[in-house]
Enzyme design. Structure first.
Site, PDB file in Angstrom:
ATOM      1  N   SER A   9       0.822  -1.214   0.000  1.00  0.00           N
ATOM      2  CA  SER A   9       0.000   0.000   0.000  1.00  0.00           C
ATOM      3  C   SER A   9       0.854   1.262   0.000  1.00  0.00           C
ATOM      4  CB  SER A   9      -0.920   0.015   1.222  1.00  0.00           C
ATOM      5  OG  SER A   9      -1.689  -1.159   1.245  1.00  0.00           O
ATOM      6  N   GLN A  10       0.230   2.334  -0.474  1.00  0.00           N
ATOM      7  CA  GLN A  10       0.853   3.671  -0.477  1.00  0.00           C
ATOM      8  C   GLN A  10       1.251   4.030   0.965  1.00  0.00           C
ATOM      9  OE1 GLN A  10      -2.233   6.481  -1.063  1.00  0.00           O
ATOM     10  NE2 GLN A  10      -0.897   8.162  -1.677  1.00  0.00           N
TER      11      GLN A  10
END
Ligand code: SAM
Length: 311
Positions: A62-63
């Site tokens: 994930s970011q």
């Protein structure tokens, strides 16, 4: 040799703290965990970008901002026992391990779980345990948990996970189909009372399992690039595309509300140059400025026109 400390510091300052993550413990945990050790070989140089990255099996790490947002919302204390559903690369679990006493992270893909485990052991993060399986069942044997993070988009809030929260425990989980997901925080107030509030729009790969999406819906709910599912490129684009209402229909602008919390929105695709593309681009830009406070438009424009506006 690349100085990843510098990149990590910049990631925390620019992509995380400047966007409103205030919890110093979360920020310093993210300053400590070497994110470049959790991405695939050859992708290290992108590890500190403000974006998710592919990790194999059609999944993503994930970011960084989203990892920080979820972990801050989970309000983790040093003595806490934490469950993550969707271990992926093991990165979020590693950050959680810096804050909690014990972390259990479940991953449904054995190949990813094995890699995550190798990375965590190499770094000596021995309070983080990786398990292979369907995390929608939670982990009854180790429950209750002070915090549970769902790192993939569920169909609805799995009751199994709510029931494995300690009283006062927090479940942070994205709900909805990809392209239309919101991140929720569910707090267990008592045996049967739960409080729920939204933390805004997000985009996660789907949570697949008994209390999530069925396996066969995967192609329809996953837009992860590079996963062919036996389809041609045209079929994949067709499946991922969405019909747009007419430009003058208010529903047109609303299609783009999902990008309201983004700092940068890139507008462009293969029909660049058609009249429809220019009309859509203008309508989307206007909507983002009028409704969501976007302040700068950067254009790679035809030179004579751009020079005229510049003058
Ligand atoms: N937190 C991860 C990290 O730091 O790399 C990223 C998680 S990735 C966005 C979501 C992960 O959830 C994928 O690796 C996917 O295989 C996994 N997943 C999806 N459904 C699952 C399930 N029912 N049980 C366990 N893992 C699941």
């Amino acid at each position: 040799m690349t100085d990843y400390n510098k990149f990590r510091e910049r990631m925390v300052n620019v992509h995380i703290a400047a966007r409103g993550i205030r919890d110093e413990r979360v920020l310093s945990a993210m300053r400590r965990v070497p994110r470049e050790r959790f991405v695939d070989d050859g992708l290290e140089e992108f590890a500190y970008d403000d974006a998710p990255l592919p990790i194999g099996e059609g999944q993503t790490i994930s970011q960084p901002y989203v990892v920080a947002l979820m972990i801050e919302a989970a309000e983790i204390e040093p003595g806490d026992r934490v469950l993550e559903v969707g271990a992926g690369s093991g990165y979020a679990a590693a950050v959680l391990g810096q804050l909690a006493a014990t972390v259990y992270a479940i991953e449904r893909h054995a190949t990813l779980a094995k890699l995550a485990l190798e990375r965590l052991s190499a770094l000596g993060y021995d309070n983080v345990h990786i398990l292979i399986g369907d995390g929608t069942h939670g982990l009854e044997a180790e429950a209750p948990f002070e915090a549970i993070l769902g790192s993939a988009g569920a169909r609805s809030v799995p009751d199994t996970l709510k029931r494995q929260l300690a009283i006062g425990g927090r479940l942070i989980i994205p709900i909805g189909e990809q392209g239309n997901q919101k991140l929720f925080k569910i707090t267990r107030l008592s045996q049967d009372r739960f409080e729920e509030h939204s933390l805004g729009a997000v985009s996660f790969v789907p949570l697949i399992g008994t209390h999530g999406w069925p396996e066969e819906d995967r192609a329809a709910t996953t837009h992860v690039p590079g996963k062919a599912h036996g389809q041609t490129l045209a079929q994949m684009i067709g499946a991922a595309g969405e019909d747009l209402p007419a430009f003058d229909n208010p529903a047109f602008g609303a299609m783009f509300d999902r990008f309201a919390d983004r700092r940068v929105v890139l507008l462009g695709e293969a029909s660049h140059g058609t009249s429809e593309f220019y009309q859509a681009r203008a309508a989307i830009t206007r909507h983002l400025i009028e409704h969501h406070g976007f302040k700068i438009v950067a254009v790679e424009a035809d030179w004579p026109d751009a020079a005229r506006i510049d003058r």
